[in-house]
Scaffold this motif. Structure first.
Motif, PDB file in Angstrom:
ATOM      1  N   ALA A 144      23.800 -50.797  -5.955  1.00 29.19           N
ATOM      2  CA  ALA A 144      22.655 -51.636  -6.321  1.00 29.19           C
ATOM      3  C   ALA A 144      23.167 -52.841  -7.089  1.00 29.19           C
ATOM      4  CB  ALA A 144      21.679 -50.823  -7.154  1.00 29.19           C
ATOM      5  N   HIS A 145      22.258 -53.598  -7.706  1.00 27.40           N
ATOM      6  CA  HIS A 145      22.667 -54.818  -8.412  1.00 27.40           C
ATOM      7  C   HIS A 145      22.491 -54.725  -9.911  1.00 27.40           C
ATOM      8  CE1 HIS A 145      23.369 -56.873  -4.689  1.00 27.40           C
ATOM      9  NE2 HIS A 145      22.208 -56.436  -4.248  1.00 27.40           N
ATOM     10  N   ASN A 146      21.798 -53.718 -10.369  1.00 28.09           N
ATOM     11  CA  ASN A 146      21.525 -53.592 -11.798  1.00 28.09           C
ATOM     12  C   ASN A 146      21.388 -52.105 -12.102  1.00 28.09           C
ATOM     13  OD1 ASN A 146      19.496 -53.109 -14.007  1.00 28.09           O
ATOM     14  ND2 ASN A 146      19.662 -55.315 -14.251  1.00 28.09           N
ATOM     15  N   GLU A 147      22.028 -51.664 -13.162  1.00 24.51           N
ATOM     16  CA  GLU A 147      22.042 -50.219 -13.451  1.00 24.51           C
ATOM     17  C   GLU A 147      20.657 -49.688 -13.771  1.00 24.51           C
ATOM     18  OE1 GLU A 147      24.140 -52.410 -14.840  1.00 24.51           O
ATOM     19  OE2 GLU A 147      26.191 -51.753 -14.390  1.00 24.51           O
ATOM     20  N   PRO A 155      28.178 -51.819 -21.302  1.00 23.94           N
ATOM     21  CA  PRO A 155      26.927 -52.448 -20.856  1.00 23.94           C
ATOM     22  C   PRO A 155      26.331 -51.798 -19.608  1.00 23.94           C
ATOM     23  CG  PRO A 155      28.810 -53.886 -20.422  1.00 23.94           C
ATOM     24  CD  PRO A 155      29.309 -52.767 -21.288  1.00 23.94           C
ATOM     25  N   GLY A 156      27.184 -51.350 -18.713  1.00 23.31           N
ATOM     26  CA  GLY A 156      26.671 -50.665 -17.524  1.00 23.31           C
ATOM     27  C   GLY A 156      25.889 -49.434 -17.927  1.00 23.31           C
ATOM     28  N   ALA A 203      28.703 -45.716 -27.089  1.00 26.34           N
ATOM     29  CA  ALA A 203      27.460 -46.372 -26.646  1.00 26.34           C
ATOM     30  C   ALA A 203      26.524 -45.367 -25.995  1.00 26.34           C
ATOM     31  CB  ALA A 203      27.787 -47.506 -25.680  1.00 26.34           C
ATOM     32  N   ASN A 204      27.089 -44.338 -25.399  1.00 22.10           N
ATOM     33  CA  ASN A 204      26.255 -43.366 -24.686  1.00 22.10           C
ATOM     34  C   ASN A 204      25.389 -42.509 -25.603  1.00 22.10           C
ATOM     35  OD1 ASN A 204      26.977 -44.104 -22.107  1.00 22.10           O
ATOM     36  ND2 ASN A 204      28.816 -42.834 -22.138  1.00 22.10           N
TER      37      ASN A 204
END
Ligand SMILES: Cc1ncc(C[n+]2csc(CCOP(=O)(O)OP(=O)(O)O)c2C)c(N)n1
Ligand SMILES: [Mg+2]
Length: 615
Positions: free
Chosen positions: A62-65, A93-94, A142-143
């Motif tokens: 896809a293009h955005n998570e 960021p992903g 981050a998670n």
């Protein structure tokens, strides 16, 4: 014990491929596939494993998570939570891009397996690119943002950890009560490490829907309460669809003469043309449903979370003697507002209630009154959806056109803006699952991405995404994905030049028009976004409709096409369906320089007195 030496990533992929679900006697993969956007946190480990398994477990890009997770979530919702998808991202960021979607799944109780990459478990390269550094806690990454929005969270810091973690993950994803997002944060070095896994871990496993039977005493108590009811009302939530219980529910209501109203998630479970199906209830409810809700003495919620939009912030059910019954597979929901709980699967619980009720029926006058109210509401709704020659039609007129040209198998998809309210009130779903509005998190950006997931789950049905200009601009990239994967959508963009519904809400709370419509926002030039050109640039076919008549013609053409179609229409930001509906608790400032705010605050304080605090 026979073992096989695999990397942890290969073992995870192999385990996911081995999960099956049996639906009406047919075995299918539990995980339709994996959406992936790679980065250094997952490309070498999970990427290699997914490549090797690409025939048995397809990978989609896809293009955005956030968007790809919306697609996965919508797939699960349109599959009645019985099939699902996984999503993997890089670290940083992903991964955090996906947190919002995790919240969508958490609020809506929808299964999705999220596998963000995580920092090195061995800590050697610290800080790795995109690593969040906590000065006081070396275990933070981050998670950790996923923790409050996951039903189950684990961090995989050793390869053998995936054995219990995946076992637990699949248990949560397939359990009707626990169901929600699972996050397995997968340290990037661990993905690539080898371990001798027991071969039995990869045995095919067939999951079947667990139908939890209610406690007989809870059923007895609920039946006793219902038998005394003179004005009962059923509220049908999403749990009815997730339980495949729509037939049982309408049969129950018809046999007992009990009117039934729907939540956003439950809409389409009851047939729009049934005289006892009152349609939407609550803040965005029909006049018919809300009038009954105000008088009802027993409210029987089936598979509902009793969210504020349904309860009118707990001011809608006005009968001082009214009692609540909560039929829900999740005890957390079953006891809301001190409801009498019937904890169990909707279909099983309805059958049990039915046998406990004997010959009981609601008084004839109540059922007949409901049918009459329904007919009156239909005449009102028809007035709002009728075509006019207005230069900028209302959302309701646009929906009217889509319903006139539509077919019973259509699925309408939406999530945020003014449209969900108009849809809830006015849309007549032709068949179960024909109404797919994400209104638990009401997440702008879900619409187009979600539409792809619906199309993947229901390929034979026409998927019609209705989306405001604001939501379209927030997340439109997946139009390109729908073209790439040949998952046809018809996207109707309603361009009212801004955040129309929040502008209306702002003024309803006494505020000045400010920062919502583009014209009320700080600007040097007013943007004139060419949505048609934009959609074409992403690979869709796109047209502008300059009237309701042109919209109907364009919609007809779009239906005949094979690929993704976008239709853009200018709409009125001010007009909305004022009939029906109910008060919603939105806090108004107690001090303001604006006299309009003062007036709104007085009205607010008055309305608050009608809220019932848990009685
Ligand atoms: C991600 C996200 N941000 C903010 C909001 C709050 N919000 C709800 S509706 C809305 C405006 C939507 O604009 P548009 O899609 O054009 O629909 P309209 O209100 O004009 O019908 C906003 C900002 C939200 N629901 N989701
Ligand atoms: Mg708008």
């Amino acid at each position: 014990m026979t073992t096989i030496r695999l990397t942890a990533a290969q073992a995870m992929v192999r385990f996911l491929s081995a999960q099956r679900v049996e639906i009406e006697g047919v075995k299918q993969r539990l995980f339709e596939g994996v959406f992936a956007i790679f980065g250094h946190g997952n490309v070498a480990g999970l990427g290699e494993a997914l490549y090797a398994a690409r025939e048995s477990l397809p990978t989609y890009r896809a293009h955005n998570e956030q968007a790809m997770a919306h697609t996965a979530i919508a797939f699960a919702k349109a599959s009645r939570r019985r099939r699902m998808m996984a999503c993997t991202t890089s670290i940083g960021p992903g991964a955090t891009n996906m947190v919002t979607a995790a919240a969508v799944a958490q609020v809506n109780r929808l299964p999705v397996l999220l596998i963000p990459g995580d920092v090195f478990a061995n800590r050697r390269p610290d800080p790795v690119l995109q690593q969040v550094e906590d000065f006081g806690d070396g275990t933070v990454s981050a998670n950790d943002c996923f923790k409050p929005v996951s039903r189950y969270f684990d961090r995989i810091a050793r390869p053998e950890q995936i054995v219990p973690a995946l076992n637990r993950a699949v248990a949560v994803l397939t359990d009707p009560a626990e169901c929600g997002p699972v996050t397995l944060a997968f340290c990037q070095d661990v993905q690539t490490e080898a371990y001798d896994y027991p071969l039995s871990f990869f045995d095919e496993r067939v999951h079947r829907r667990r139908r939890i039977a209610p406690d007989p005493r809870e059923v007895e108590e609920a039946a006793a309460l219902l038998k005394q009811a003179k004005k009962p009302l059923v509220i049908c939530g999403g749990g009815v669809l997730y339980s495949d219980a729509e037939r049982e529910l309408i049969d129950f209501c018809a046999k007992r003469g009990v009117p039934v109203a729907e939540t956003q998630a439950g809409k389409s479970a009851t047939p729009a043309d049934h005289p006892l199906a009152m349609g939407a209830v609550g803040v965005t409810g029909t006049g018919a449903a809300n009038a009954l809700a105000a008088q009802a003495d027993v409210i029987l919620g089936v598979g509902t979370r009793f969210a504020d939009f349904i309860t009118g912030s707990w001011a809608l059910f006005k009968n001082p003697d009214r009692r609540l019954i909560g039929v829900n597979v999740q005890p957390f929901d079953a006891v809301k507002h001190r409801a009498l709980p019937v904890v169990g699967d909707a279909r099983t619980a309805l059958a049990a209630l039915d046998s406990a009720l004997g010959a009981w029926k609601a008084p004839r006058s109540w059922s007949d009154g409901a049918a009459k109210a329904k007919a009156e509401w239909e005449a009102t709704a028809a007035r709002y959806t009728a075509p006019t020659n207005a230069l900028a039609p209302t959302d309701a007129e646009v929906l009217g056109a889509l319903m006139r040209v539509g077919e019973t198998s259509d699925v309408v998809v939406c999530a945020a803006g003014g449209l969900p309210g108009e849809l809830h009130k006015l849309w007549r779903a032709g068949a179960p699952l024909g109404y797919h509005v994400e209104y638990g998190y009401s997440c702008m950006g879900y619409e187009i991405a979600g539409g792809i997931g619906v199309k993947m789950a229901l390929p034979e049905r026409e998927v019609v995404v209705v989306v405001g200009d604001g939501s379209y601009l927030m997340m439109n990239s997946e139009i390109a994905t729908s073209v790439m994967l040949a998952r046809k959508l018809i996207v109707v963009v309603l361009d009212n030049r801004g955040f129309g519904c929040i502008n209306r809400l702002q003024q309803a709370t006494g505020g000045a028009p400010f920062n919502n419509l583009l014209r009320d926002a700080r600007h040097e030039t007013l943007p004139a976004v060419d949505f048609v050109a934009h959609a074409r640039a992403l690979g869709a076919e796109a047209v502008k409709a300059n009237s309701i008549a042109e919209l109907e013609a364009a919609f007809k053409q779009a239906r005949a096409a094979d690929s993704t179609q976008v239709i853009v229409i200018d709409t009125d930001p001010i007009g909305s369906t004022d009939a029906g509906g109910f008060w919603w608790d939105v806090a108004v400032p107690a001090v303001s320089e604006r006299k309009e705010v003062g007036a709104a605050r007085s009205a607010y304080e008055h309305a608050q007195k009608l809220q019932r605090v848990g009685d």
